[in-house]
Write an enzyme that holds these catalytic residues in place. Structure first.
Site, short mmCIF file in Angstrom:
data_model
loop_
_atom_site.label_atom_id
_atom_site.label_comp_id
_atom_site.label_asym_id
_atom_site.label_seq_id
_atom_site.Cartn_x
_atom_site.Cartn_y
_atom_site.Cartn_z
N ASP A 17 7.85 0.53 -12.20
CA ASP A 17 7.38 -0.07 -10.94
C ASP A 17 7.32 -1.59 -10.98
O ASP A 17 6.29 -2.20 -10.66
CB ASP A 17 5.98 0.47 -10.60
CG ASP A 17 5.87 1.98 -10.70
OD1 ASP A 17 6.85 2.65 -10.34
OD2 ASP A 17 4.83 2.47 -11.14
N GLU A 193 7.21 4.95 -0.36
CA GLU A 193 6.13 4.28 -1.07
C GLU A 193 6.65 2.94 -1.58
O GLU A 193 7.74 2.49 -1.23
CB GLU A 193 5.66 5.16 -2.24
CG GLU A 193 6.79 5.55 -3.18
CD GLU A 193 6.39 6.59 -4.21
OE1 GLU A 193 5.18 6.71 -4.51
OE2 GLU A 193 7.28 7.27 -4.74
#
Length: 530
Positions: A17, A193
């Site tokens: 991420d 997301e």
């Protein structure tokens, strides 16, 4: 001047991420840390190809309290930004995801220096996770800041991803103002997301992650002339994905963020995984790669072929190699490669000490079991190579079968191996191996008596894991159980009971179920990868 070559992954091992940021000539990367301290791992670079670990930002319980967080809970998808001479770091602390309920409080901390100190965390909303801050401070901006995140939906029969929302953030008051606004529902791929907002040439660009962080993962780009939309999805498809080619070395390409260089070149830092076999287990976890980005004449970002590349032409910047990081336990604190499980490395349970008047050993007080959600005494480092070895000398004097210490290959509380020093009712000190496979613990012989501190060693060769002490050895064991894919467990209705997001660690682990905190002393801990 020619640019360096970027070789992916630039951050091997568990570094998912990525949020990438440039401040002047310096580039920074922030990655998720989940249940490991210190929270939010940071790296620095001057050329995008070579990265120096800075350790973690959230290094104390006043900044982050992970006690009680589930496996693969904790810190998800941080975002690093810069405004008003301050670094801003927003992050989620995932407290629960069981049963479809999401307890996901978000926080912001700030610091004048990337090295801290970081301010006390300010709570934001808990409507969803993967928060990011967009500061509209460019030449055409109004100087306001906005918090962007997804929104989760617990209601049975509904997709958990309920769209991307935006809400104003008051930097001076350090608080959210107004109400959240829906700006993007995502594409039919779903599971939208990881949002990041950018402004370029009069357009607002929204970069999201979709498809889940597995084989169907992708990065999606949408844009609008208005901050609140409507946002048009790039008609050419994902910015990057591996979904259509299982033969690519870099799989799971998706979740990421954009950055430009001082010379106006653009790059995209994003998540990848490297399976042992085609669409097989990823024992190193989710890693960070960087791709070159170009812009079309009509203003869309592009990565060549829309797929992740192992080698990439770097920016037109001088090469800036960094020295490798070693830690022989002789410094004032643990090196930046070390992490601890669910609690910071405070002196009440872990400390650097001398041996015969010489520095160079780590004292670890025995803690709780792997299944405990706080109080475990595990000091670990990320595994960055498919072929790697790890060894340490262990000095411990157990007087009960409830005490043991050793070296571990660890994924989470339900999947690990431990070469341990322990004892029995006859006070015979010995070594053997414990294995935990989806919560089932087994003991593996031979039982090898030890006299004096033994040198414990392990060796990883792709899916094969072996342990050794002196002339004795154990294994091979199946290393694929220490993978994201194996760690995921589901109910019959498809509801996740355990997620797998963290990758393999090698570590130093001490247990004492008597409550006495029997210390183990580790020295000459070495990691070699090839």
């Amino acid at each position: 001047m020619t640019g360096t070559v970027i070789r992916n992954p630039v951050l091997p091992g568990f570094h998912p991420d990525p949020s990438i940021l440039r401040v002047g000539d310096d580039f920074y990367l922030a990655t998720s840390t989940f249940e490991w301290y210190p929270g939010v791992r940071l790296h620095h670079s001057r050329d995008l190809a070579h990265w120096r670990p800075l350790g973690g930002a959230l290094d104390g319980t006043h900044l982050l309290d992970l006690a009680g967080d589930p496996d693969s809970g904790g810190v998800w998808a941080p975002c690093l930004s810069y405004a008003d001479g301050l670094f801003h770091l927003v992050f989620t602390d995932v407290r629960s995801y069981a049963g479809g309920f999401w307890d996901v409080p978000n926080f912001v901390v700030t610091a004048a220096s990337i090295d801290g100190p970081w301010s006390d965390p300010v709570p934001l909303h808990a409507r969803g996770f993967d928060p990011s801050l967009f500061h509209d401070c460019g030449p055409d901006g109004d100087g306001r800041s906005w918090l962007v995140s997804n929104r989760v939906d617990w209601r049975p029969g509904r997709p958990w991803a309920n769209g991307i929302i935006i809400q104003e953030y008051d930097r001076s008051g350090r608080k959210l103002v107004g109400e959240p606004v829906d700006i993007y529902a995502g594409t039919p791929v779903g599971q939208t997301e990881g949002p990041h907002l950018y402004r370029r040439d009069g357009w607002y660009y929204l970069v999201t992650a979709e498809g889940g962080t597995i084989w169907e993962h992708q990065a999606t780009v949408a844009r609008s002339r208005d901050l609140f939309g409507p946002y048009e999805t790039d008609p050419a498809g994902p910015l990057v994905t591996s979904v259509h080619d299982p033969g690519l070395e870099l799989q799971k390409a998706g979740h990421g963020s954009l950055v430009d260089t001082p010379g106006g070149e653009w790059f995209f830092a994003h998540l990848v995984g490297r399976p042992l076999t085609e669409r097989g287990p990823c024992i190193l976890g989710r890693e960070t790669a960087i791709q070159r980005v170009t812009w079309t004449d009509d203003g869309w970002p592009r990565i060549a072929g829309g797929v992740p590349h192992v080698t990439v032409d770097g920016p037109a910047l001088p090469a800036a190699p960094v020295a490798p990081v070693h830690d022989d336990f002789r410094g004032p604190a643990l090196g930046p490669q070390w992490s601890t499980l669910r609690r910071p490395a405070t002196g009440d349970w872990v400390s650097l000490e001398t041996l015969d008047g010489r520095p160079g050993r780590l004292r670890v007080a025995g803690g709780r079991s792997a299944t405990a959600r706080d109080g475990a005494s595990l000091v670990g480092r990320r595994v960055e190579h498919f072929r790697a070895s790890f060894a340490a000398t262990v000095d411990v004097a157990p007087v009960s079968f409830q005490q043991m210490a050793g070296i571990t290959a660890y994924y989470n509380s339900r999947n690990w191996y431990l070469l341990r020093v322990t004892t029995d009712e006859e006070r015979q000190v010995y070594c053997d191996v414990l294995a935990c496979d989806r919560g089932r613990v087994s003991v593996h012989g031979p039982r090898v008596p030890v006299d004096g501190p033994p040198r414990l060693a392990l060796a990883l060769d792709h899916a094969s894991l072996t342990f050794a002490v002196d002339d004795a050895s154990w294994g091979p064991f199946d290393a694929s159980i220490l993978s994201d894919e194996y760690a995921r467990e589901f109910e019959h209705d498809g509801q996740a009971t355990h997620w797998g997001f963290t990758g393999m660690f090698f570590g130093l682990w001490a247990h004492d179920w008597t409550g006495g905190g029997l210390p183990a002393y580790f020295s000459d801990a070495t990691y070699h990868g090839r």
